[in-house]
Design a protein around this motif. Structure first.
Motif, PDB file in Angstrom:
ATOM      1  N   UNK A  71      64.507  31.358  62.330  1.00 43.90           N
ATOM      2  CA  UNK A  71      63.744  32.336  61.568  1.00 43.90           C
ATOM      3  C   UNK A  71      63.123  33.366  62.487  1.00 43.90           C
ATOM      4  N   UNK A  72      62.796  34.514  61.900  1.00 39.37           N
ATOM      5  CA  UNK A  72      62.096  35.591  62.597  1.00 39.37           C
ATOM      6  C   UNK A  72      60.918  35.970  61.715  1.00 39.37           C
ATOM      7  N   UNK A  73      59.748  35.484  62.055  1.00 42.41           N
ATOM      8  CA  UNK A  73      58.570  35.734  61.214  1.00 42.41           C
ATOM      9  C   UNK A  73      58.136  37.196  61.224  1.00 42.41           C
ATOM     10  N   UNK A  74      58.453  37.921  62.276  1.00 43.38           N
ATOM     11  CA  UNK A  74      58.099  39.340  62.341  1.00 43.38           C
ATOM     12  C   UNK A  74      58.901  40.159  61.328  1.00 43.38           C
ATOM     13  N   UNK A  75      60.088  39.654  60.981  1.00 38.99           N
ATOM     14  CA  UNK A  75      60.969  40.376  60.062  1.00 38.99           C
ATOM     15  C   UNK A  75      61.121  39.678  58.705  1.00 38.99           C
ATOM     16  N   UNK A  76      60.408  38.583  58.515  1.00 43.63           N
ATOM     17  CA  UNK A  76      60.511  37.814  57.269  1.00 43.63           C
ATOM     18  C   UNK A  76      61.949  37.386  56.975  1.00 43.63           C
ATOM     19  N   UNK A  77      62.623  36.930  58.008  1.00 47.42           N
ATOM     20  CA  UNK A  77      64.018  36.546  57.879  1.00 47.42           C
ATOM     21  C   UNK A  77      64.232  35.092  58.294  1.00 47.42           C
ATOM     22  N   UNK A  78      65.137  34.425  57.581  1.00 50.63           N
ATOM     23  CA  UNK A  78      65.609  33.114  57.979  1.00 50.63           C
ATOM     24  C   UNK A  78      67.130  33.179  58.015  1.00 50.63           C
ATOM     25  N   UNK A  79      67.705  32.498  58.992  1.00 51.63           N
ATOM     26  CA  UNK A  79      69.138  32.560  59.218  1.00 51.63           C
ATOM     27  C   UNK A  79      69.765  31.161  59.132  1.00 51.63           C
ATOM     28  N   UNK A  80      71.037  31.144  58.823  1.00 50.66           N
ATOM     29  CA  UNK A  80      71.812  29.912  58.906  1.00 50.66           C
ATOM     30  C   UNK A  80      73.136  30.260  59.589  1.00 50.66           C
ATOM     31  N   UNK A  81      73.258  29.850  60.836  1.00 52.85           N
ATOM     32  CA  UNK A  81      74.495  30.038  61.566  1.00 52.85           C
ATOM     33  C   UNK A  81      75.397  28.842  61.285  1.00 52.85           C
ATOM     34  N   UNK A  82      76.573  29.112  60.761  1.00 53.31           N
ATOM     35  CA  UNK A  82      77.493  28.050  60.364  1.00 53.31           C
ATOM     36  C   UNK A  82      78.763  28.150  61.197  1.00 53.31           C
ATOM     37  N   UNK A  83      79.019  27.135  61.982  1.00 55.99           N
ATOM     38  CA  UNK A  83      80.203  27.081  62.837  1.00 55.99           C
ATOM     39  C   UNK A  83      81.103  25.930  62.412  1.00 55.99           C
ATOM     40  N   UNK A  84      82.334  25.973  62.890  1.00 54.57           N
ATOM     41  CA  UNK A  84      83.309  24.915  62.590  1.00 54.57           C
ATOM     42  C   UNK A  84      83.350  24.600  61.103  1.00 54.57           C
ATOM     43  N   UNK A  85      83.447  25.636  60.320  1.00 48.12           N
ATOM     44  CA  UNK A  85      83.393  25.459  58.873  1.00 48.12           C
ATOM     45  C   UNK A  85      84.582  24.676  58.345  1.00 48.12           C
ATOM     46  N   UNK A  86      84.312  23.905  57.298  1.00 50.44           N
ATOM     47  CA  UNK A  86      85.317  23.055  56.669  1.00 50.44           C
ATOM     48  C   UNK A  86      85.445  23.439  55.191  1.00 50.44           C
ATOM     49  N   UNK A  87      86.569  23.150  54.582  1.00 51.75           N
ATOM     50  CA  UNK A  87      86.688  23.446  53.146  1.00 51.75           C
ATOM     51  C   UNK A  87      85.582  22.805  52.300  1.00 51.75           C
ATOM     52  N   UNK A  88      85.099  21.653  52.715  1.00 50.08           N
ATOM     53  CA  UNK A  88      84.034  20.986  51.960  1.00 50.08           C
ATOM     54  C   UNK A  88      82.680  21.681  52.110  1.00 50.08           C
ATOM     55  N   UNK A  89      82.588  22.692  52.956  1.00 54.79           N
ATOM     56  CA  UNK A  89      81.369  23.497  53.044  1.00 54.79           C
ATOM     57  C   UNK A  89      81.338  24.580  51.963  1.00 54.79           C
ATOM     58  N   UNK A  90      82.416  24.717  51.223  1.00 55.41           N
ATOM     59  CA  UNK A  90      82.469  25.712  50.155  1.00 55.41           C
ATOM     60  C   UNK A  90      81.410  25.425  49.102  1.00 55.41           C
ATOM     61  N   UNK A  91      80.565  26.419  48.845  1.00 55.99           N
ATOM     62  CA  UNK A  91      79.445  26.241  47.916  1.00 55.99           C
ATOM     63  C   UNK A  91      78.697  27.559  47.796  1.00 55.99           C
ATOM     64  N   UNK A  92      77.775  27.587  46.842  1.00 50.93           N
ATOM     65  CA  UNK A  92      76.774  28.649  46.810  1.00 50.93           C
ATOM     66  C   UNK A  92      75.595  28.173  47.650  1.00 50.93           C
ATOM     67  N   UNK A  93      75.167  29.011  48.575  1.00 49.14           N
ATOM     68  CA  UNK A  93      74.092  28.666  49.488  1.00 49.14           C
ATOM     69  C   UNK A  93      72.812  29.392  49.069  1.00 49.14           C
ATOM     70  N   UNK A  94      71.713  28.637  49.016  1.00 48.76           N
ATOM     71  CA  UNK A  94      70.441  29.157  48.580  1.00 48.76           C
ATOM     72  C   UNK A  94      69.403  29.002  49.680  1.00 48.76           C
ATOM     73  N   UNK A  95      68.548  30.000  49.836  1.00 46.93           N
ATOM     74  CA  UNK A  95      67.380  29.827  50.691  1.00 46.93           C
ATOM     75  C   UNK A  95      66.170  29.557  49.805  1.00 46.93           C
ATOM     76  N   UNK A  96      65.200  28.869  50.369  1.00 43.20           N
ATOM     77  CA  UNK A  96      64.033  28.470  49.602  1.00 43.20           C
ATOM     78  C   UNK A  96      62.831  28.323  50.522  1.00 43.20           C
ATOM     79  N   UNK A  97      61.643  28.435  49.934  1.00 38.16           N
ATOM     80  CA  UNK A  97      60.395  28.365  50.685  1.00 38.16           C
ATOM     81  C   UNK A  97      59.550  27.183  50.221  1.00 38.16           C
TER      82      UNK A  97
END
Length: 121
Positions: A71-97
């Protein structure tokens, strides 16, 4: 209050994507942030979380070692870096607080609209 996730899309197995989520309307640095995902016909699943300061992170078992949350609190941003992706990672991704550091949906107060990730084999 708004959480806007972006960065999803189609990717081949083994590839990478970085999701971003920008927050507004609340004090971002006062909340832990999490990522969840939901595949068709399945329950929503915890993916990753990061504490208020960004000093600690925690992951669901299925993504450990492949995904990184930050996350970057100065920019109000949260990130998710996803590597080595697999077909089972297929989904709708949601952020939440969340006020706390939670693995459970019930621990999260604010939710974004989701971004689709599709991993092809």
């Amino acid at each position: 209050v708004q959480l806007q996730a972006c960065g999803g899309g189609p990717v081949q197995a083994g590839g990478s994507l970085r999701l971003s989520c920008v927050a507004s309307g609340f004090i971002f640095s006062s909340y832990s942030m999490g990522w969840f995902r939901q595949a068709p016909g399945k329950e929503r699943e915890f993916v990753a979380g990061v504490t208020r300061s960004g000093g600690s992170t925690y992951y669901g078992d299925s993504v450990k070692g492949r995904f990184t949350v930050s996350r970057d609190n100065a920019k109000n941003l949260v990130y998710l870096q996803m590597n080595s992706l697999k077909p089972e990672d297929t989904a709708v991704y949601y952020c939440a607080a969340s006020f706390g550091d939670s693995y459970s949906q019930s621990g999260y107060k604010y939710w974004g609209q989701g971004t689709q990730v599709t991993v092809s084999s």
